[in-house]
Design an enzyme around this catalytic site. Structure first.
Site, short mmCIF file in Angstrom:
data_model
loop_
_atom_site.label_atom_id
_atom_site.label_comp_id
_atom_site.label_asym_id
_atom_site.label_seq_id
_atom_site.Cartn_x
_atom_site.Cartn_y
_atom_site.Cartn_z
CE1 TYR A 83 -6.56 -7.87 -6.13
CE2 TYR A 83 -6.54 -9.04 -4.04
CZ TYR A 83 -6.41 -7.88 -4.76
OH TYR A 83 -6.12 -6.71 -4.10
NE ARG A 88 -2.99 -3.96 -0.97
CZ ARG A 88 -2.54 -4.73 0.00
NH1 ARG A 88 -1.25 -4.92 0.14
NH2 ARG A 88 -3.36 -5.33 0.84
NE ARG A 127 -3.60 -2.15 2.81
CZ ARG A 127 -3.37 -3.29 3.46
NH1 ARG A 127 -2.18 -3.49 4.02
NH2 ARG A 127 -4.29 -4.22 3.55
CG HIS A 138 -6.26 -9.16 2.14
ND1 HIS A 138 -6.49 -9.60 0.85
CD2 HIS A 138 -6.06 -7.82 2.04
CE1 HIS A 138 -6.43 -8.58 0.02
NE2 HIS A 138 -6.16 -7.49 0.71
CE LYS A 158 -7.96 -1.06 5.48
NZ LYS A 158 -8.69 -1.28 4.21
CG HIS A 187 -4.81 0.23 -3.66
ND1 HIS A 187 -4.13 0.23 -2.46
CD2 HIS A 187 -5.76 -0.73 -3.54
CE1 HIS A 187 -4.64 -0.67 -1.66
NE2 HIS A 187 -5.63 -1.28 -2.29
#
Length: 381
Positions: free
Chosen positions: A363, A331, A239, A354, A264, A328
């Site tokens: 994805y 990524r 990120r 995640h 995150k 992004h």
């Protein structure tokens, strides 16, 4: 030993009635529960909330626990604060907001709002959003309006005002998060506004680049620092904030890994370090000799997010890519290309940081892994 299983339950909720705080007691019809609730001192009933209510104070709260112990399960998931604290290493300071010069007629966030953001170590970006959004909410009402007297209906009217202004779903969610942060975290009244609707969550597919497009962006970027930035965003799936937070020690060349600190949610993780990227990084480090962060501004300190965006867009234009490219997207492309090359989805989840595999599974909708084997009907013999 006999384990007692309670088949009765009550749920506690935060209510504000006439500007005063109350404990709402929600329960399903049951003669035993009803009789016990009626026996609580000072108990009342709210027709508006359709709940039994008691003044919110420690004595009444303890009385509820004492009365129902062994008789019914007291569900407090809507009552007690139960949100994880960000354990990131970077301490937040919102002094810049504290030191703002007051403008006549405008209200600013109270000190307790700032303190809670700092104590819980929210990211600076989240803090900025919450402060801005909550101040917009405060100033929607007159200066004399007591925020604690506002009901769900007032909050809904404000949200409707934003909808009428044409604000995006993301903006609406951020505004509601900021409002709930004040009442539920700062004022410690969790889920006070639990009945306020959010916009229907949309799930757009991530926008990705082809591998040749990414390689073209890297090839046309002759500035070494800029090339390292684009290469890292793609090859490590970083990120933008994670890239800006890197320090030289995070590049672990012996293990060919990159340590991502305070990602995150304040989580640390490791991701991949490419051989070509490492060679460029070594050349860049010798020439730039950054003092604190891996990528620094002209006067030192962390590189700006805006600069990263400009570098990526400039490279995309030079590479002849017509679509609007963001950091992004690199990524997203990292994850998609790994999936297309046969990397297990669970490993991609770890590399991206995640929490849930469901987030990573998106994805699978953009990867061409299973689609290439399908013959187009126009090409059928």
């Amino acid at each position: 030993m006999t384990i007692q299983i309670l088949d009765r339950s009550i749920a506690l909720k935060h209510l504000v009635i006439g500007g005063s705080r109350f404990i709402g007691i929600k329960f399903y019809p049951d003669k035993v529960i009803q009789a016990m609730i009626k026996s609580l001192p000072g108990i009342g009933w709210s027709n508006f909330f359709q709940m039994a209510v008691l003044p919110n104070n420690p004595t009444n709260l303890q009385e509820i626990f004492d009365r129902f112990k062994g008789v019914a399960w007291v569900n407090t998931q809507y009552f007690f604060l139960n949100r994880p604290v960000n354990h990131g290493e970077v301490n937040l300071s919102v002094d810049d907001f504290r030191k703002r010069k007051p403008k006549q007629g405008r209200r600013y966030c109270p000190e307790e709002f700032y303190l809670k953001l700092e104590i819980r170590k929210y990211s600076l970006n989240t803090a900025r959003i919450y402060i801005s959004m909550f101040e917009n909410f405060m100033n929607y009402y007159s200066k004399e309006e007591d925020l604690m007297r506002l009901s769900e209906m007032e909050v809904k009217k404000y949200m409707q005002h934003l909808v009428n202004q044409g604000k995006s779903d993301s903006y609406l969610n951020q505004a509601l998060n900021a409002i709930k942060f004040y009442y539920e975290v700062v004022k410690e009244m969790p889920n006070r506004f639990y009945d306020i609707e959010r916009p229907i969550k949309r799930e757009p597919l991530p926008k990705v680049l082809g591998k040749n497009e990414v390689l073209a962006m890297i090839k046309v970027t002759h500035n070494l620092k800029h090339r390292c930035i684009i290469s890292l965003l793609y090859s490590a799936g970083l990120r933008r904030a994670e890239l800006l937070n890197l320090i030289p020690a995070d590049i672990e060349s012996e293990r060919m890994m990159i340590r991502v600190r305070g990602g995150k949610g304040g989580k640390d993780r490791y991701t991949l370090l490419g051989r070509q990227v490492l060679d460029d990084l070594r050349d860049y480090y010798k020439k730039a000799q950054p003092k604190q962060y891996l990528f620094e501004g002209a006067n030192g300190g962390r590189y700006s997010p805006t600069s990263i965006m400009k570098i990526v867009r400039r490279a995309a234009l030079k590479a002849g890519i017509a679509k609007r490219v963001t950091p992004h997207m690199l990524r997203h492309s990292f994850a998609t290309h790994l999936l297309e090359s046969g990397t297990d989805l669970r490993y991609i989840q770890v590399l991206l940081g995640h929490n849930s595999s469901r987030t990573t599974e998106i994805y699978t909708h953009v990867a061409n892994t299973n689609l290439l084997g399908i013959k187009n009907p126009l090409d059928l013999d």
